[in-house]
Design a protein around this motif. Structure first.
Motif, PDB file in Angstrom:
ATOM      1  N   ASN A   1     -36.525  44.234 -33.245  1.00  0.00           N
ATOM      2  CA  ASN A   1     -35.511  43.170 -33.733  1.00  0.00           C
ATOM      3  C   ASN A   1     -34.077  43.560 -33.285  1.00  0.00           C
ATOM      4  O   ASN A   1     -33.459  44.242 -33.862  1.00  0.00           O
ATOM      5  N   GLY A   2     -33.973  43.166 -32.137  1.00  0.00           N
ATOM      6  CA  GLY A   2     -32.516  43.429 -31.484  1.00  0.00           C
ATOM      7  C   GLY A   2     -32.568  43.441 -29.876  1.00  0.00           C
ATOM      8  O   GLY A   2     -33.474  43.172 -29.362  1.00  0.00           O
ATOM      9  N   GLU A   3     -31.316  44.135 -29.515  1.00  0.00           N
ATOM     10  CA  GLU A   3     -31.324  43.979 -27.911  1.00  0.00           C
ATOM     11  C   GLU A   3     -30.755  45.402 -27.534  1.00  0.00           C
ATOM     12  O   GLU A   3     -30.292  46.144 -28.302  1.00  0.00           O
ATOM     13  N   MET A   4     -31.040  45.718 -26.433  1.00  0.00           N
ATOM     14  CA  MET A   4     -30.490  46.976 -25.975  1.00  0.00           C
ATOM     15  C   MET A   4     -29.970  46.871 -24.475  1.00  0.00           C
ATOM     16  O   MET A   4     -30.390  46.260 -23.574  1.00  0.00           O
ATOM     17  N   ILE A   5     -28.767  47.574 -24.202  1.00  0.00           N
ATOM     18  CA  ILE A   5     -28.242  47.608 -23.074  1.00  0.00           C
ATOM     19  C   ILE A   5     -28.121  49.148 -22.548  1.00  0.00           C
ATOM     20  O   ILE A   5     -28.020  49.821 -23.112  1.00  0.00           O
ATOM     21  N   ARG A   6     -28.456  49.453 -21.236  1.00  0.00           N
ATOM     22  CA  ARG A   6     -28.234  50.715 -20.876  1.00  0.00           C
ATOM     23  C   ARG A   6     -27.008  50.730 -19.819  1.00  0.00           C
ATOM     24  O   ARG A   6     -27.256  50.114 -18.700  1.00  0.00           O
ATOM     25  N   ILE A   7     -26.056  51.494 -19.794  1.00  0.00           N
ATOM     26  CA  ILE A   7     -24.987  51.536 -19.027  1.00  0.00           C
ATOM     27  C   ILE A   7     -25.277  53.033 -18.426  1.00  0.00           C
ATOM     28  O   ILE A   7     -24.889  54.166 -18.962  1.00  0.00           O
ATOM     29  N   ALA A   8     -25.824  52.950 -17.187  1.00  0.00           N
ATOM     30  CA  ALA A   8     -26.359  54.145 -16.698  1.00  0.00           C
ATOM     31  C   ALA A   8     -25.123  55.004 -15.762  1.00  0.00           C
ATOM     32  O   ALA A   8     -25.309  56.034 -15.375  1.00  0.00           O
ATOM     33  N   SER A   9     -24.136  54.111 -15.212  1.00  0.00           N
ATOM     34  CA  SER A   9     -22.991  54.904 -14.435  1.00  0.00           C
ATOM     35  C   SER A   9     -21.747  54.833 -15.177  1.00  0.00           C
ATOM     36  O   SER A   9     -21.397  54.059 -16.060  1.00  0.00           O
ATOM     37  N   ARG A  10     -21.080  55.949 -14.561  1.00  0.00           N
ATOM     38  CA  ARG A  10     -19.447  56.057 -15.209  1.00  0.00           C
ATOM     39  C   ARG A  10     -18.713  55.152 -14.712  1.00  0.00           C
ATOM     40  O   ARG A  10     -19.086  54.425 -13.537  1.00  0.00           O
ATOM     41  N   PHE A  11     -17.729  54.778 -15.312  1.00  0.00           N
ATOM     42  CA  PHE A  11     -16.752  53.631 -14.773  1.00  0.00           C
ATOM     43  C   PHE A  11     -16.205  53.666 -13.381  1.00  0.00           C
ATOM     44  O   PHE A  11     -16.087  52.686 -12.563  1.00  0.00           O
ATOM     45  N   HIS A  12     -16.113  55.093 -12.825  1.00  0.00           N
ATOM     46  CA  HIS A  12     -15.628  55.270 -11.425  1.00  0.00           C
ATOM     47  C   HIS A  12     -16.679  55.104 -10.571  1.00  0.00           C
ATOM     48  O   HIS A  12     -16.604  55.359  -9.328  1.00  0.00           O
ATOM     49  N   GLY A  13     -17.805  55.295 -10.791  1.00  0.00           N
ATOM     50  CA  GLY A  13     -19.155  55.127 -10.025  1.00  0.00           C
ATOM     51  C   GLY A  13     -19.746  56.423  -9.565  1.00  0.00           C
ATOM     52  O   GLY A  13     -20.716  56.367  -8.786  1.00  0.00           O
ATOM     53  N   TYR A  14     -18.883  57.622  -9.755  1.00  0.00           N
ATOM     54  CA  TYR A  14     -19.595  58.737  -9.268  1.00  0.00           C
ATOM     55  C   TYR A  14     -20.752  59.398 -10.443  1.00  0.00           C
ATOM     56  O   TYR A  14     -20.603  59.072 -11.557  1.00  0.00           O
ATOM     57  N   PRO A  15     -21.647  59.809  -9.708  1.00  0.00           N
ATOM     58  CA  PRO A  15     -22.951  60.489 -10.690  1.00  0.00           C
ATOM     59  C   PRO A  15     -22.708  61.314 -11.731  1.00  0.00           C
ATOM     60  O   PRO A  15     -21.578  61.981 -11.438  1.00  0.00           O
TER      61      PRO A  15
END
Ligand code: ZN
Ligand code: ZN
Length: 546
Positions: free
Chosen positions: A356-370
């Motif tokens: 019951n719910g939703e999930m988001i994965r934010i896998a990268s940093r805001f500047h885009g470097y790993p």
């Protein structure tokens, strides 16, 4: 404090101040038939005080008007709160700073709020009747958490709750109040928002959050890497909720974070009232549209918020502890929604959210470097070597690399005593660094100066325990976790510590090293988590060089 019972309209009622009841029922031309006096609210009522029937809403007469005025003053400070009697008094004294606001007066005002349907009064703990009905009104615990014994306060046989005692003792003899919230303040239509630019992955996540806000699901889990810029994403979500005239609560396990995010929110929303409630009972307005609070303080609200954001939800067992879960549910408006932010969700939560719910994965940093992947070094008898100042080649070459790359190192150790031994080791192995090393310890008066020296780049290496790491970020950062096999270093903590490296787009040379005698499950999972995030970011094409 005494409690009275009386009869009117064929029902038994309870009073904290019989004068208020006489005025109230007198207004309706009804006489009350006095009952008994008790020193414990739990003895006076069972199971709950009845709701007051709505006879006539008009306030008539001089006495009634003056008591209504008092009630309005109390309501200003107590609207939307869930407090025990001691907390009510403390809060009112802190806010009103008025000598004439006596205990009797506060009791009278609260009784008036109860009579006029703006507050509910319960015994803190119900410990009468069959055991299945025993209950703590503050944390919802049942008979297993309730302890009985003699009480100095009511001078009789009493009961209190052991589960939520961290919030202050909640007893059967003292009342617990739920005070209805005041309507949210209407915001100006031209509400300003100062936001920095957003990356593609931030924008995508924000769009998904806004869509979820309009949908049916009540809960959203955001699994985000450190440095993903999730705070800015939340700003967009918050604006949406505030625009609807609804209120937002942002909850943190630690007060430092509640304070710093509160400051950022004030800057981002210059014409919105932002309250920060932390510490014993907190400071700032509890009637603000936007509130940041520690988890303890979040448990003292009642149906105020249409959006509750639970930050760093994997720390301090925020979601595992039933007291906090119950408190957060109570703070939410019945139609409210919940966002859970974490760097490492447990499998149980993921399953729960899938149901019951939703999930988001934010896998990268805001500047885009790993994310930098930690290197794990096994050092036999690590602490013995540290204590004796003996050579630890892996650690020495780590520090040499920091020097070569002109970086600064954050060294995390599990306990405060370890900071001393590590500084001793540095003095033995790197005498040239002796002056350029510092340690953060708990309740250190010179902490601000040390922090300044570190942020200015003068200090090259700083040793601390992970709990003191909040807010310590420098661009040219390297991280060493020494004694990473200690239980204090959970997966979440390790991922966060590693995430302090590479925050600045201009310096991506930072190293992360875990040094320990044993390779623990937490370390393995932290490394796996980081590698997985980088892989997902690469697949999505949000990684620079990916
Ligand atoms: Zn309790
Ligand atoms: Zn008692």
């Amino acid at each position: 404090m005494f409690f009275y019972t009386y009869h009117v309209l064929g029902k038994k009622f309870i009073s904290l101040s019989i004068k208020a009841d006489q005025i109230f029922w007198g207004m309706k031309k009804l006489h009350i038939c006095p009952g008994e006096r008790y020193s414990s609210v739990g003895q006076a009522v069972y199971p709950d005080p009845p709701a007051i029937p709505k006879v006539d809403d008009r306030i008539q007469g001089e006495d009634a008007e003056s008591i209504e005025k008092l009630a309005v003053t109390l309501m200003k400070h107590l609207g939307g709160r869930a407090l025990i009697w001691d907390e009510v008094l403390q809060w009112i004294y802190m806010k009103e700073k008025d000598e004439s606001m006596t205990e009797e007066k506060v009791a009278m005002g609260l009784q008036w709020l109860y009579l006029t349907g703006r507050a509910s009064i319960y015994p803190g703990v119900v410990a009468k009747g069959p055991a299945v009905r025993w209950k703590c009104y503050r944390c919802g615990s049942g008979v297993h958490s309730i302890i009985t014994g003699s009480c100095a306060r009511c001078e009789g046989e009493c009961a209190w709750c052991d589960r939520c005692v961290i919030l202050g003792k909640n007893r059967s003899c003292t009342p617990f109040f739920l005070i209805h919230p005041l309507p949210g303040k209407v915001l100006r239509e031209d509400m300003k928002m100062n936001l920095p630019g957003m990356s593609v992955s931030q924008q995508e996540a924000a769009t998904m959050c806004l869509k979820w806000l309009e949908g049916q699901e009540k809960r959203m889990l955001i699994h985000a890497v450190p440095g993903s810029g999730k705070t800015e994403i939340m700003f967009l979500v918050i604006r949406h909720v505030l625009n609807r005239g609804e209120r937002v609560l942002w909850v943190f396990p630690y007060k430092e974070k509640a304070i710093s995010v509160g400051e950022r929110l004030s800057q981002a929303f210059p014409n919105v009232s932002v309250g920060t409630i932390s510490g014993e009972l907190g400071k700032g307005g509890t009637d603000a549209n936007l509130i940041t609070a520690t988890i303890q303080q979040a448990s003292r609200f009642y149906t105020c918020f249409h959006l509750v954001i639970i930050d760093e939800a994997d720390l301090e067992s925020v979601l595992e502890n039933s007291v906090w879960r119950y408190g957060i549910r109570r703070a939410m408006h019945p139609q409210g929604k919940q966002i859970i932010l974490t760097v490492t969700p447990s499998n149980a939560w993921k399953r729960n959210i899938q149901r019951n719910g939703e999930m988001i994965r934010i896998a990268s940093r805001f500047h885009g470097y790993p994310l930098p992947v930690p290197k794990v070094y096994r050092v036999w008898a690590l602490w013995r070597k540290v204590a004796k100042g003996r050579s630890i080649p892996y650690l020495e070459s780590f520090i040499k690399r920091v020097k070569q790359k002109q970086g600064q190192a954050l060294v995390f150790v599990p306990r405060t005593v370890d900071t001393e031994s590590f500084l001793y080791w540095i003095q033995c192995r790197f005498p040239d660094l002796k002056e350029k090393c510092d340690a953060f310890i708990h309740q250190d008066e010179t902490r601000d100066q040390k922090m300044e020296r570190f942020l200015s780049g003068w200090t090259r290496l700083i040793v601390m325990t992970p709990h003191l790491a909040k807010g310590v970020t420098v661009p040219r950062c390297h991280v060493a976790v020494v004694g990473a096999d200690h239980p204090v270093f959970s997966t979440g903590i390790l991922v966060r510590m590693a995430g302090k490296v590479g925050r600045s787009a201009s310096y991506q040379k930072g190293d992360v090293g875990f040094f320990s005698s044993v390779w623990t499950e937490a370390q393995k999972r932290a490394v796996k988590e980081i590698k997985q995030s980088n892989r997902i970011a690469k697949q999505r094409g949000t990684l620079i060089g990916g």
